[in-house]
Motif scaffolding. Structure first.
Motif, PDB file in Angstrom:
ATOM      1  N   ALA B  75       0.981  -1.041  -0.036  1.00 35.89           N
ATOM      2  CA  ALA B  75       0.062  -0.031   0.164  1.00 35.89           C
ATOM      3  C   ALA B  75       0.797   1.227  -0.188  1.00 35.89           C
ATOM      4  O   ALA B  75       0.662   2.170  -0.410  1.00 35.89           O
ATOM      5  CB  ALA B  75      -0.978   0.120   1.045  1.00 35.89           C
ATOM      6  N   PHE B  91     -17.815   8.787   8.172  1.00 40.18           N
ATOM      7  CA  PHE B  91     -16.262   9.505   8.435  1.00 40.18           C
ATOM      8  C   PHE B  91     -16.380  10.723   7.632  1.00 40.18           C
ATOM      9  O   PHE B  91     -16.969  11.101   6.778  1.00 40.18           O
ATOM     10  CB  PHE B  91     -15.184   8.650   7.973  1.00 40.18           C
ATOM     11  CG  PHE B  91     -14.845   7.517   8.764  1.00 40.18           C
ATOM     12  CD1 PHE B  91     -14.396   7.456   9.883  1.00 40.18           C
ATOM     13  CD2 PHE B  91     -15.463   6.137   8.334  1.00 40.18           C
ATOM     14  CE1 PHE B  91     -14.177   6.399  10.729  1.00 40.18           C
ATOM     15  CE2 PHE B  91     -15.016   4.905   9.209  1.00 40.18           C
ATOM     16  CZ  PHE B  91     -14.463   5.172  10.208  1.00 40.18           C
ATOM     17  N   THR B  92     -15.659  11.816   8.418  1.00 36.21           N
ATOM     18  CA  THR B  92     -15.726  13.003   7.519  1.00 36.21           C
ATOM     19  C   THR B  92     -14.756  12.975   6.353  1.00 36.21           C
ATOM     20  O   THR B  92     -13.788  12.089   6.427  1.00 36.21           O
ATOM     21  CB  THR B  92     -15.307  14.377   8.434  1.00 36.21           C
ATOM     22  OG1 THR B  92     -13.847  14.052   8.811  1.00 36.21           O
ATOM     23  CG2 THR B  92     -16.033  14.226   9.636  1.00 36.21           C
ATOM     24  N   LEU B  94     -11.931  14.791   5.799  1.00 38.19           N
ATOM     25  CA  LEU B  94     -10.572  14.877   6.420  1.00 38.19           C
ATOM     26  C   LEU B  94     -10.033  13.267   6.924  1.00 38.19           C
ATOM     27  O   LEU B  94      -9.168  13.070   6.731  1.00 38.19           O
ATOM     28  CB  LEU B  94     -10.591  15.917   7.342  1.00 38.19           C
ATOM     29  CG  LEU B  94      -8.997  16.113   8.022  1.00 38.19           C
ATOM     30  CD1 LEU B  94      -8.157  16.218   7.026  1.00 38.19           C
ATOM     31  CD2 LEU B  94      -9.217  17.231   9.171  1.00 38.19           C
ATOM     32  N   GLU B  95     -11.037  12.839   7.528  1.00 34.69           N
ATOM     33  CA  GLU B  95     -10.808  11.602   8.268  1.00 34.69           C
ATOM     34  C   GLU B  95     -10.360  10.658   7.070  1.00 34.69           C
ATOM     35  O   GLU B  95      -9.608   9.644   7.460  1.00 34.69           O
ATOM     36  CB  GLU B  95     -12.047  11.076   9.345  1.00 34.69           C
ATOM     37  CG  GLU B  95     -12.148  11.994  10.446  1.00 34.69           C
ATOM     38  CD  GLU B  95     -13.327  11.229  11.306  1.00 34.69           C
ATOM     39  OE1 GLU B  95     -13.331  11.194  12.533  1.00 34.69           O
ATOM     40  OE2 GLU B  95     -14.426  10.997  10.796  1.00 34.69           O
ATOM     41  N   MET B  99      -6.695   8.389   6.202  1.00 31.64           N
ATOM     42  CA  MET B  99      -6.606   7.112   6.355  1.00 31.64           C
ATOM     43  C   MET B  99      -5.474   6.711   5.245  1.00 31.64           C
ATOM     44  O   MET B  99      -4.915   5.596   5.301  1.00 31.64           O
ATOM     45  CB  MET B  99      -7.956   6.354   5.819  1.00 31.64           C
ATOM     46  CG  MET B  99      -8.899   6.414   7.108  1.00 31.64           C
ATOM     47  SD  MET B  99     -10.675   5.534   6.426  1.00 31.64           S
ATOM     48  CE  MET B  99     -11.807   5.911   7.786  1.00 31.64           C
ATOM     49  N   GLY B 100      -5.220   7.370   4.189  1.00 36.26           N
ATOM     50  CA  GLY B 100      -4.280   7.188   3.472  1.00 36.26           C
ATOM     51  C   GLY B 100      -2.783   7.174   3.993  1.00 36.26           C
ATOM     52  O   GLY B 100      -1.754   6.685   3.455  1.00 36.26           O
ATOM     53  N   TYR B 102      -2.252   5.273   6.385  1.00 33.61           N
ATOM     54  CA  TYR B 102      -2.319   4.100   7.208  1.00 33.61           C
ATOM     55  C   TYR B 102      -0.734   3.358   6.988  1.00 33.61           C
ATOM     56  O   TYR B 102      -0.366   2.756   7.801  1.00 33.61           O
ATOM     57  CB  TYR B 102      -3.351   3.054   7.003  1.00 33.61           C
ATOM     58  CG  TYR B 102      -3.196   1.692   7.798  1.00 33.61           C
ATOM     59  CD1 TYR B 102      -3.633   1.931   8.953  1.00 33.61           C
ATOM     60  CD2 TYR B 102      -2.845   0.676   6.912  1.00 33.61           C
ATOM     61  CE1 TYR B 102      -3.515   0.441   9.827  1.00 33.61           C
ATOM     62  CE2 TYR B 102      -2.753  -0.435   7.841  1.00 33.61           C
ATOM     63  CZ  TYR B 102      -3.042  -0.518   9.087  1.00 33.61           C
ATOM     64  OH  TYR B 102      -2.866  -1.719   9.882  1.00 33.61           O
ATOM     65  N   SER B 105       1.646   4.396   9.253  1.00 35.21           N
ATOM     66  CA  SER B 105       1.295   5.267  10.561  1.00 35.21           C
ATOM     67  C   SER B 105       1.736   4.150  11.658  1.00 35.21           C
ATOM     68  O   SER B 105       1.974   2.897  11.457  1.00 35.21           O
ATOM     69  CB  SER B 105      -0.278   5.232  10.689  1.00 35.21           C
ATOM     70  OG  SER B 105      -0.868   3.735  10.703  1.00 35.21           O
ATOM     71  N   PRO B 110      -0.367  10.767  16.252  1.00 34.41           N
ATOM     72  CA  PRO B 110      -0.932  11.701  15.458  1.00 34.41           C
ATOM     73  C   PRO B 110      -0.082  11.828  14.402  1.00 34.41           C
ATOM     74  O   PRO B 110       1.148  11.776  14.253  1.00 34.41           O
ATOM     75  CB  PRO B 110      -0.916  13.020  16.194  1.00 34.41           C
ATOM     76  CG  PRO B 110      -0.146  12.787  17.497  1.00 34.41           C
ATOM     77  CD  PRO B 110       0.124  11.223  17.505  1.00 34.41           C
ATOM     78  N   PRO B 111      -0.723  12.418  13.159  1.00 34.65           N
ATOM     79  CA  PRO B 111       0.074  12.745  12.061  1.00 34.65           C
ATOM     80  C   PRO B 111       1.196  13.864  12.246  1.00 34.65           C
ATOM     81  O   PRO B 111       1.095  14.622  13.044  1.00 34.65           O
ATOM     82  CB  PRO B 111      -0.752  13.106  10.825  1.00 34.65           C
ATOM     83  CG  PRO B 111      -2.312  13.596  11.548  1.00 34.65           C
ATOM     84  CD  PRO B 111      -1.999  12.965  12.885  1.00 34.65           C
ATOM     85  N   MET B 116       0.869  16.136   7.319  1.00 32.84           N
ATOM     86  CA  MET B 116      -0.388  17.049   7.096  1.00 32.84           C
ATOM     87  C   MET B 116      -0.115  17.855   5.893  1.00 32.84           C
ATOM     88  O   MET B 116      -1.120  18.199   5.134  1.00 32.84           O
ATOM     89  CB  MET B 116      -0.188  17.949   8.419  1.00 32.84           C
ATOM     90  CG  MET B 116      -1.070  17.718   9.693  1.00 32.84           C
ATOM     91  SD  MET B 116      -2.643  16.565   9.537  1.00 32.84           S
ATOM     92  CE  MET B 116      -3.660  17.684   8.728  1.00 32.84           C
ATOM     93  N   ARG B 151      -7.328  10.632  -1.118  1.00 36.67           N
ATOM     94  CA  ARG B 151      -6.670   9.372   0.047  1.00 36.67           C
ATOM     95  C   ARG B 151      -5.567   8.730  -0.653  1.00 36.67           C
ATOM     96  O   ARG B 151      -4.665   8.456   0.089  1.00 36.67           O
ATOM     97  CB  ARG B 151      -7.993   8.525   0.606  1.00 36.67           C
ATOM     98  CG  ARG B 151      -7.483   7.638   1.362  1.00 36.67           C
ATOM     99  CD  ARG B 151      -8.646   6.716   2.089  1.00 36.67           C
ATOM    100  NE  ARG B 151      -9.187   5.653   0.996  1.00 36.67           N
ATOM    101  CZ  ARG B 151     -10.204   5.033   1.111  1.00 36.67           C
ATOM    102  NH1 ARG B 151     -10.951   5.096   2.331  1.00 36.67           N
ATOM    103  NH2 ARG B 151     -10.500   3.927   0.135  1.00 36.67           N
ATOM    104  N   GLN B 155      -1.247   8.017   0.213  1.00 34.89           N
ATOM    105  CA  GLN B 155      -0.314   6.657   0.432  1.00 34.89           C
ATOM    106  C   GLN B 155       0.945   7.269  -0.259  1.00 34.89           C
ATOM    107  O   GLN B 155       1.717   6.478  -0.305  1.00 34.89           O
ATOM    108  CB  GLN B 155      -1.100   5.851  -0.366  1.00 34.89           C
ATOM    109  CG  GLN B 155      -2.173   5.361   0.450  1.00 34.89           C
ATOM    110  CD  GLN B 155      -2.933   4.063  -0.277  1.00 34.89           C
ATOM    111  OE1 GLN B 155      -4.177   4.215  -0.627  1.00 34.89           O
ATOM    112  NE2 GLN B 155      -2.447   2.973  -0.542  1.00 34.89           N
TER     113      GLN B 155
END
Lengths: 348, 259
Positions: B75, B91-92, B94-95, B99-100, B102, B105, B110-111, B116, B151, B155
């Motif tokens: 991925a 999910f919003t 932004l959320e 997820m991209g 992940y 992560s 936090p990012p 960001m 998203r 990645q």
């Protein structure tokens, strides 16, 4: 570009603040419920008595330390376990209607436990026979329902509920068989246990459930991020890098541990896993990183409050708590079914 | 970055869906895969992203077999925007875009600032910043498609697979998307593979076009060599005029009707 980064960070901060407020309020409710429930009972105690007893000084410290406190802590474990495993199942099955009682998993666990109670099956586990048998049947039932309900894009609500009804009915039937053929002296115990209640929970019960419930909750929380992605669909989750097979098994094990721990000390207490995650999802949205801790605290608070009500509503007689949650949960189930029709059909 | 599809065969039950498909592709290319319904396009995509395991043959990225890579590692080098995307939970935006992150992560971390920035870039280039706080379940099909592309960009992939990306988009957003994809391929040196039914868009925006028929690649090369009246008649059984149009500096496909 920089302004966008700031803008997005601002949105995240806003979300974080909102989550923190909800978490604080929920924790305060839990603490108040704990204090209230320690003082309510056949012997009414003032707050001063309660605090004095907790540090071993009051006149009623036997009641507080050996009857009420373990019972309330059992409520904490059971409420948290049922709520968080309901949450995990909803994410995993991509389906807001999933919960241990709705999809028949509690019935499977009940069968395992009644085998242990009625016939001493699993005696090799000693005092852990009941939770061990609950766990085995819980995991087996969940896996079976999952396989039966699975379609290419996840699980469909219809298939899930139908599979849950069928499997649940089968195990309820098997529980009846156990009740029918079991020794007369063990029968009342099984029947009373099946109604779902925490009245007899003392320190040994608490210790029995502690490890599986905590282990289950930790497993689920460790996989909260994956749960977010899986709740969108397995193929999407895989494309984003989630090892879906491994995560699915871990989540099934985690929820089974939590449910088995809860069921083996309290019997079947339904709908907690449906109501609590749903309420929090409406307030803070579907992010499991937030929902898991909130469901743990909220589920604990909810069950303590239900316990207080069940002790006081027909005082001095206690109503089994499972009857109360069922009376509350069934209308709630119908409410979700009617208002969230589109959301509910998401897995189809 | 070099992608090799080597003799890939795949069958559902007894019927072969892919019959020994082979091709190679490199960073910076935009490849369009065209073909009738059921010709194996989507199955090919799923073999490339290791969602399906080929019955024989293999897919490699720089010599690494995709079926042996961990999902996270894969991925991190390949992003997919699939055709049917289900959004059961609200999910919003932004959320969803976050997820991209992940593949890189860690639990509850936090990012970072750099991440960001990546998120902002992806959201700006797909034009979804204005509805960052809205639930994805309330977006239109086209808006949702752009969110999913954002998203996928987060990645930070070397290979970008898109299955029918223009399906839910109006004509303006179709151009917008294809221009964006072309720009990304150049700027980020990404390999883009697009499965599409839109022959005109593929003719206009893809560096290389592949025609598939019954699980085989029957034509591959420059759009002007592959998208011809003869090929369209043979593969799709439609009559069409294909001509060079200097206004668009590309092919103009005019469909006349069925055979």
């Amino acid at each position: 570009m920089e302004s966008t980064v700031e803008e997005l960070n601002e949105i995240r901060k806003k979300m974080f603040r909102k989550n923190m407020i909800v978490a604080t309020v929920t924790t305060i409710v839990l603490i108040l419920a704990l204090i209230l429930s320690l003082s309510v009972g056949p012997v009414k105690l003032s707050l001063a008595d309660v605090f004095a007893s907790l540090i071993g000084k009051g006149s009623e410290n036997y009641i507080i330390q050996n009857v009420r406190l373990p019972r309330i802590l059992c409520c904490v474990l059971v409420g948290a376990a049922l709520s968080v495993s309901g949450l995990a199942m909803q994410g995993l099955f991509r389906n807001p209607m999933a919960s241990p009682s709705v999809i028949g998993v509690s019935s499977g666990a009940a069968f395992g436990a009644s085998l242990a109670m009625g016939f001493g099956v699993g005696l090799t586990f000693g005092m852990y026979a009941v939770p061990a048998m609950s766990f085995v049947f819980c995991f087996g039932t969940m896996f079976l329902v999952y396989i039966l309900a699975r379609t290419s894009g996840g699980t469909s609500v219809t298939m899930l509920l139908l599979a849950g009804i069928a499997v649940g009915a089968f195990f309820n039937g098997m529980v009846s068989v156990v009740q029918y053929i079991v020794d007369e002296s063990t029968l009342p115990g099984i029947v009373y246990w099946l109604m779902g209640n925490v009245a007899d929970c003392r320190w040994p019960e608490f210790r029995l459930a502690l490890i599986p419930v905590i282990a289950g909750m930790i497993i689920i929380w460790m996989r909260a991020k994956e749960l977010n992605l899986i709740s969108l669909g397995e193929e999407q989750a895989e494309n984003l890098g989630v090892n879906v097979d491994q995560t699915r098994i871990l989540l099934l094990i985690g929820s089974s541990l939590a449910v088995a721990g809860a069921v083996s000390i309290s019997g079947i207490i339904g709908f907690v896993g449906l109501i609590i995650p749903h309420v929090f999802r409406m307030i803070v949205g579907p992010d499991h990183k937030v929902l898991v801790p909130l469901s743990i605290v909220g589920g604990a608070a909810f069950l303590i409050i239900m316990d207080v009500v069940s002790r006081s509503i027909m005082s001095p007689v206690e109503l089994p708590i499972g009857i109360l949650t069922a009376l509350l949960g069934a209308p709630f189930f119908i409410y979700i079914m009617r208002t969230k029709r589109k959301f509910m059909m998401g897995g189809d | 970055m070099h992608l090799v599809i080597d003799n890939v065969r795949f069958a559902y039950q007894s019927s072969d869906v892919l019959k020994n498909v082979s091709f190679e592709a490199s960073a910076g290319e935009v490849i369009g895969i065209l073909g009738k319904n059921g010709c194996g396009k989507t199955t090919l995509m799923k073999c490339i992203n290791a969602h399906l395991a080929p019955h024989s043959g293999c897919v490699t990225i720089d010599g690494n077999d995709v079926s042996k890579m961990t999902k996270k590692k894969l991925a991190g080098s390949m992003a997919v925007v699939a055709q049917h995307v289900n959004m059961s939970f609200p999910f919003t935006v932004l959320e969803t875009v976050m997820m991209g992150l992940y593949p890189t992560s860690e639990w509850l971390r936090p990012p970072t600032e750099e991440e960001m920035i990546r998120i902002s870039e992806a959201m700006i280039s797909t034009g979804v910043t204005e509805f960052a706080e809205r639930p994805v379940t309330e977006l239109s099909g086209g808006e949702r498609q752009r969110v999913l592309i954002a998203r996928a960009l987060v990645q930070d992939p070397k290979i970008f697979l898109l299955d029918e990306p223009t399906l839910h988009l109006d004509i303006n957003h179709q151009f917008n998307l294809m221009e964006m994809v072309n720009r990304l391929a150049r700027e980020k040196n990404m390999l883009v593979i697009i499965v599409t039914h839109d022959i005109a868009l593929a003719a206009r925006y893809c560096d290389r076009v592949m025609l598939m028929e019954k699980g085989e690649i029957v034509g591959s090369g420059d759009a002007k060599d592959v998208i011809t009246s003869e090929n369209l008649l043979k593969v799709f059984s439609v009559r069409a005029d294909v001509s060079y149009d200097e206004r668009i500096n590309g092919l103009n496909v005019m469909f006349i009707g069925r055979k």
